[in-house]
Design an enzyme around this catalytic site. Structure first.
Site, mmCIF file in Angstrom:
data_model
loop_
_atom_site.group_PDB
_atom_site.id
_atom_site.type_symbol
_atom_site.label_atom_id
_atom_site.label_comp_id
_atom_site.label_asym_id
_atom_site.label_seq_id
_atom_site.Cartn_x
_atom_site.Cartn_y
_atom_site.Cartn_z
ATOM 1 N N HIS A 123 0.854 -1.195 0.000
ATOM 2 C CA HIS A 123 0.000 0.000 0.000
ATOM 3 C C HIS A 123 0.882 1.235 0.000
ATOM 4 C CE1 HIS A 123 0.031 1.544 4.242
ATOM 5 N NE2 HIS A 123 0.203 0.282 4.597
ATOM 6 N N ASP A 135 5.634 2.816 7.117
ATOM 7 C CA ASP A 135 4.265 2.331 6.824
ATOM 8 C C ASP A 135 3.603 3.258 5.806
ATOM 9 O OD1 ASP A 135 1.781 1.178 6.811
ATOM 10 O OD2 ASP A 135 1.234 1.826 8.826
ATOM 11 N N GLU A 169 -5.367 1.755 1.949
ATOM 12 C CA GLU A 169 -5.228 0.597 2.843
ATOM 13 C C GLU A 169 -5.564 1.008 4.268
ATOM 14 O OE1 GLU A 169 -3.171 -2.087 5.756
ATOM 15 O OE2 GLU A 169 -2.920 0.039 5.446
ATOM 16 N N GLU A 170 -5.109 2.198 4.633
ATOM 17 C CA GLU A 170 -5.265 2.633 6.031
ATOM 18 C C GLU A 170 -6.726 2.901 6.402
ATOM 19 O OE1 GLU A 170 -2.948 2.254 8.041
ATOM 20 O OE2 GLU A 170 -0.998 2.601 7.084
ATOM 21 N N ASP A 198 4.228 -4.803 3.670
ATOM 22 C CA ASP A 198 3.679 -3.679 4.413
ATOM 23 C C ASP A 198 4.496 -3.548 5.699
ATOM 24 O OD1 ASP A 198 2.181 -1.757 5.651
ATOM 25 O OD2 ASP A 198 0.302 -2.903 5.669
ATOM 26 N N HIS A 285 2.114 4.874 12.659
ATOM 27 C CA HIS A 285 0.957 5.758 12.459
ATOM 28 C C HIS A 285 1.139 7.125 13.132
ATOM 29 C CE1 HIS A 285 -2.110 2.453 11.130
ATOM 30 N NE2 HIS A 285 -1.074 2.585 10.320
HETATM 31 N N1 DPN Z 1 -1.097 -2.390 7.501
HETATM 32 C C1 DPN Z 1 -0.651 -1.803 8.724
HETATM 33 C C2 DPN Z 1 -1.844 -1.479 9.568
HETATM 34 O O1 DPN Z 1 -2.851 -2.155 9.470
HETATM 35 O O2 DPN Z 1 -1.792 -0.512 10.291
HETATM 36 C C3 DPN Z 1 0.467 -2.566 9.432
HETATM 37 C C4 DPN Z 1 0.366 -4.020 9.620
HETATM 38 C C5 DPN Z 1 0.700 -4.922 8.613
HETATM 39 C C6 DPN Z 1 -0.032 -4.550 10.836
HETATM 40 C C7 DPN Z 1 0.658 -6.298 8.819
HETATM 41 C C8 DPN Z 1 -0.093 -5.898 11.046
HETATM 42 C C9 DPN Z 1 0.244 -6.784 10.035
HETATM 43 ZN ZN ZN Z 2 0.513 -0.305 6.530
#
Ligand code: DPN
Ligand code: ZN
Length: 437
Positions: A123, A135, A169-170, A198, A285
């Protein structure tokens, strides 16, 4: 000899009953046991330059690259321009989320088997709180540099390569869900592997491998085993990134992760270094997820692991679709102490030669198998004997033989030939099946 009570209902049936059909079963992403392919080294300097560029984009656009913000579209344009210049076929897929237009960028490397796609995705959006460099600038930059390395080396894999940068994605995997939901099932079925990246440069890194498709998982583990670095299974949250919609749709998935807001244990610090009792990414984040929030060693290793997986999973030395079955279930009576009869299947759509482990399913109903000679006959007439009057008075042959048919061209009419060489007992061919692994 014992007497047969059975009368064949099909005496005189044609020796060439062509009732073959093919049924494909799901193929695996396995590189068919081929020796490991060595990919080019992925330059961590180049990956970090992409991160610096994404940081600049965020800085110039209010400090983030979030869905619906100018920094997101600028990020997409930046990645797309590099791929276009490298010879990729790119497309922007748009969707709407929270009242704003979102974008997925899909890049296809021309060539390879269109029915066997190896796809890698990351993402590209950040949260609004910060520039999102770990991230997920990290995954985005690493697959970008991998894609550029494919172009630089003019890699021509057996399978087709596709790369994707997901939007929103977020906000709940919006972009990847949109892609999966808008890809027809027949096209989705061609995706033999989806690899997700990710957060792969966490400042206090762990080395986590997704526990999904066994072949993909093993490929990443093999890479890390080669470095002598232990890995763990990713547990921070299955389904928390863009592989989840693919997995739900039945696509084999895998991926890498260096940790988010979970805390590194003492045991993990022991084997990986770093700081125990501290999060893998303290800036998860947050506004401090900048270019300073990257562990270069983790980024370097994971980028090389991505290339290792992309090269190996796409370079299978066998091109036939795997697990394809050709079967004839029409009955063919076997004349008592008489001429040979055959049941046939027509094999098509398999490239190259038959395998060394061709599975030959034979189902013969007969009251004295010691009467029978059973041969597999290749399209060019080559004869492979699988049964030669063994078994005495036993009833029926219902078994699968493995035949080394690697010197035979796969496509064409294959026959199961059966001859009864002694009087009294009778029977019929009930089924003949070839399975190409
Ligand atoms: N994709 C990010 C999130 O959901 O905030 C980070 C993440 C990736 C967390 C894979 C857990 C597993
Ligand atoms: Zn992420």
């Amino acid at each position: 000899m014992k007497l047969s009570a059975r009368l064949s209902a099909l005496a005189g049936a044609s020796a060439l009953v062509l009732g073959a059909f093919a049924a494909a079963v799901p193929a695996s992403a396995a590189p068919s046991g081929a020796a490991a392919v060595t990919p080019p080294d992925i330059s961590v300097t180049n990956v970090k330059q992409h991160l610096a560029d994404l940081q600049s984009i965020a800085t110039a656009n209010g400090g983030n690259r979030a869905h619906g913000r100018t920094g997101y579209k600028a990020s997409i344009d930046f990645v797309k321009a590099k791929l276009d210049a490298a010879g990729y076929t790119t497309s922007l897929q748009t969707f709407t989320s929270s009242g704003a237009t979102g974008y997925n960028l899909i890049a296809d490397w021309p060539g390879g088997d269109p029915n066997q796609v190896v796809m890698s995705g990351s993402h590209l959006d950040s949260v609004t709180a910060g520039p999102g460099i770990n991230d997920n600038g990290s995954g985005s930059a690493a697959i970008l540099e991998t894609a550029l390395a494919v172009s630089r080396t003019n890699f021509q894999p057996t399978k087709h390569l596709r790369f994707a940068w997901w939007g929103a994605e977020e906000l709940g995997l919006i972009g990847s869900k949109h892609y999966v939901n808008n890809t027809p099932a027949a096209e989705r079925a061609k995706i033999k592997a989806y690899l997700n990246f990710d957060m792969i440069g966490s400042p206090n890194p762990g080395y986590f491998v997704y526990d999904d498709d066994p072949t993909i998982e093993q490929t990443f583990k093999d890479y890390y085993a080669g470095l002598g670095i232990p890995t763990e299974i990713e547990t921070e949250g299955d389904g928390r990134s863009d592989h989840a919609p693919f997995k739900s749709a039945g696509v084999p998935v895998g991926g890498l992760f260096s940790g988010a807001d979970y805390t590194k244990t003492a045991a993990q610090a022991q084997k990986w270094g770093g700081t125990q009792g501290q999060a893998f990414d303290r800036c998860y984040h947050a506004s401090c997820d900048t270019t300073a929030n990257i562990n270069d060693t983790a980024l370097d290793r994971n980028a090389d692991a991505i290339a290792y997986a992309v090269w190996n999973l796409s370079s299978g030395t066998t091109t036939p679709p795997t697990g394809t079955v050709f079967e004839n279930t029409a009955d063919v009576s076997i004349p008592d102490n008489g001429a040979a009869v055959t049941s046939s299947v027509t094999v098509s759509g398999i490239t190259g030669n038959a395998p060394a482990t061709l599975k030959v399913g034979v189902d013969i109903v007969h009251t004295y198998i010691g009467d029978l000679i059973v041969d597999l006959i290749a399209p060019d007439g080559s004869v492979y004997n699988v049964h030669n009057r063994a078994g005495g008075s036993a009833d029926n042959i219902n078994t699968t033989y493995t035949v080394n048919a690697s010197s035979e061209v796969a496509n064409g009419v294959w026959k199961l030939r059966v001859q009864d060489k002694a009087a009294v007992d009778t029977g019929y061919i009930s089924g003949f099946k070839l399975t190409f692994p």
